[in-house]
Design a protein around this motif. Sequence first.
Motif, PDB file in Angstrom:
ATOM      1  N   HIS A 185       0.850  -1.248   0.032  1.00 23.71           N
ATOM      2  CA  HIS A 185       0.075   0.068   0.055  1.00 23.71           C
ATOM      3  C   HIS A 185       0.790   1.271  -0.003  1.00 23.71           C
ATOM      4  O   HIS A 185       0.482   2.158  -0.670  1.00 23.71           O
ATOM      5  N   SER A 186       1.839   1.094   0.772  1.00 26.87           N
ATOM      6  CA  SER A 186       2.733   2.386   0.723  1.00 26.87           C
ATOM      7  C   SER A 186       3.566   2.606  -0.758  1.00 26.87           C
ATOM      8  O   SER A 186       3.487   3.721  -1.085  1.00 26.87           O
ATOM      9  N   ALA A 187       3.840   1.642  -1.256  1.00 23.97           N
ATOM     10  CA  ALA A 187       4.376   1.584  -2.848  1.00 23.97           C
ATOM     11  C   ALA A 187       3.261   2.159  -3.905  1.00 23.97           C
ATOM     12  O   ALA A 187       3.660   3.036  -4.630  1.00 23.97           O
ATOM     13  N   ALA A 188       2.104   1.615  -3.383  1.00 27.83           N
ATOM     14  CA  ALA A 188       0.860   2.091  -4.368  1.00 27.83           C
ATOM     15  C   ALA A 188       0.637   3.489  -4.017  1.00 27.83           C
ATOM     16  O   ALA A 188       0.321   4.362  -5.217  1.00 27.83           O
ATOM     17  N   LYS A 189       0.624   4.040  -2.971  1.00 29.33           N
ATOM     18  CA  LYS A 189       0.429   5.328  -2.330  1.00 29.33           C
ATOM     19  C   LYS A 189       1.742   6.359  -3.215  1.00 29.33           C
ATOM     20  O   LYS A 189       1.384   7.296  -3.701  1.00 29.33           O
ATOM     21  N   ARG A 190       2.767   5.881  -3.123  1.00 31.78           N
ATOM     22  CA  ARG A 190       3.875   6.603  -3.233  1.00 31.78           C
ATOM     23  C   ARG A 190       4.129   6.801  -4.785  1.00 31.78           C
ATOM     24  O   ARG A 190       4.422   7.889  -5.379  1.00 31.78           O
ATOM     25  N   GLU A 191       3.819   5.542  -5.584  1.00 33.13           N
ATOM     26  CA  GLU A 191       3.953   5.789  -7.011  1.00 33.13           C
ATOM     27  C   GLU A 191       2.717   6.080  -7.811  1.00 33.13           C
ATOM     28  O   GLU A 191       2.789   6.185  -8.932  1.00 33.13           O
ATOM     29  N   GLY A 192       1.734   6.441  -6.926  1.00 27.85           N
ATOM     30  CA  GLY A 192       0.505   6.559  -7.659  1.00 27.85           C
ATOM     31  C   GLY A 192      -0.212   5.236  -8.612  1.00 27.85           C
ATOM     32  O   GLY A 192      -0.700   5.579  -9.761  1.00 27.85           O
ATOM     33  N   ILE A 193      -0.114   4.190  -7.837  1.00 25.92           N
ATOM     34  CA  ILE A 193      -0.537   2.894  -8.709  1.00 25.92           C
ATOM     35  C   ILE A 193      -1.995   2.948  -8.622  1.00 25.92           C
ATOM     36  O   ILE A 193      -2.366   2.687  -7.495  1.00 25.92           O
ATOM     37  N   GLU A 194      -2.593   3.074  -9.753  1.00 29.44           N
ATOM     38  CA  GLU A 194      -4.122   2.952  -9.817  1.00 29.44           C
ATOM     39  C   GLU A 194      -4.412   2.165 -10.880  1.00 29.44           C
ATOM     40  O   GLU A 194      -3.842   2.119 -11.995  1.00 29.44           O
ATOM     41  N   PHE A 195      -5.883   1.818 -10.863  1.00 20.52           N
ATOM     42  CA  PHE A 195      -6.680   1.117 -11.670  1.00 20.52           C
ATOM     43  C   PHE A 195      -7.643   1.744 -12.331  1.00 20.52           C
ATOM     44  O   PHE A 195      -7.970   2.846 -11.722  1.00 20.52           O
ATOM     45  N   THR A 196      -8.130   1.327 -13.592  1.00 21.96           N
ATOM     46  CA  THR A 196      -9.581   2.134 -14.017  1.00 21.96           C
ATOM     47  C   THR A 196     -10.807   1.196 -13.477  1.00 21.96           C
ATOM     48  O   THR A 196     -11.549   1.430 -13.857  1.00 21.96           O
ATOM     49  N   TRP A 197     -10.518   0.282 -12.688  1.00 22.46           N
ATOM     50  CA  TRP A 197     -11.626  -0.417 -12.121  1.00 22.46           C
ATOM     51  C   TRP A 197     -11.364  -0.604 -10.569  1.00 22.46           C
ATOM     52  O   TRP A 197     -10.314  -0.633 -10.010  1.00 22.46           O
ATOM     53  N   SER A 198     -12.434  -1.089  -9.990  1.00 22.87           N
ATOM     54  CA  SER A 198     -12.373  -1.380  -8.577  1.00 22.87           C
ATOM     55  C   SER A 198     -11.913  -3.021  -8.061  1.00 22.87           C
ATOM     56  O   SER A 198     -12.230  -3.753  -8.867  1.00 22.87           O
ATOM     57  N   SER A 199     -11.314  -3.049  -7.148  1.00 25.84           N
ATOM     58  CA  SER A 199     -11.079  -4.520  -6.439  1.00 25.84           C
ATOM     59  C   SER A 199     -12.802  -5.165  -6.340  1.00 25.84           C
ATOM     60  O   SER A 199     -13.394  -4.165  -6.072  1.00 25.84           O
ATOM     61  N   PRO A 200     -12.752  -6.365  -6.328  1.00 26.67           N
ATOM     62  CA  PRO A 200     -14.196  -7.118  -6.160  1.00 26.67           C
ATOM     63  C   PRO A 200     -14.682  -6.714  -4.761  1.00 26.67           C
ATOM     64  O   PRO A 200     -16.034  -7.038  -4.704  1.00 26.67           O
TER      65      PRO A 200
END
Length: 220
Positions: free
Chosen positions: A32-47
């Motif tokens: 989660h730290s990496a996703a927040k720091r690097e701006g990792i996002e998808f165009t859809w939600s997890s289920p």
Amino acid sequence: MSAKTLDDLEIDLEDLGSEFLYQVGACVGSMHSAAKREGIEFTWSSPYVLLDPDEENYNDALTWYEKLRHSPADVRLVEEIWEIYNRKREYLEAIFPSLPAGGVQGDFSTNNILVNEEKGFAGIIDYNLAGNDKFVTYMMQEGIFLSFECYREEWLDREKCAYMEQRFKHFYIGYTQQYSLTDAERGAVSILYNIIRPFRMDKVETTLHIAEEGLWQEVN
């Protein structure tokens, strides 16, 4: 791969110590730290996003309520719990926009957690359900699932539940040592625990099964 999943090795999570949950929590926090720091996002939600229209938590809670409100259970208690549940959900809805979000793995389960030969945590696989979610809600849902429900049977007595709460705390500490919660996230933790922990599917099914047996004092 040299490491195998818990399911491959037929290892029950309840047979592994709290240190293992700490390591899993730290792994989630690192991601989660990496996703927040690097701006990792998808165009859809997890289920399994909380507060989505068809979310499991609300549907399970509603099933619990509908089954018990016209039963021999203590109806006043049922109605009081239902009112508290919905009041807490409304509070969560109000603060939801302020909670950081980004890409998450999407499906933490025993068939996706790798262990080494010493039964130590070795990694995570299977990102086919990865998508966007609020970091803190995903962490709480997965932590509660791993700490309370990956057991041969759901426990209801206070002593065993207190033991499982200590396991959850190890997961939570591992997470927060790798991911710095914002004030908004920290304020949401207790609310999330209040609405997720009692109304996960296994917990609801256990309660309703006891109701079918007519053990109303235990249900209450």
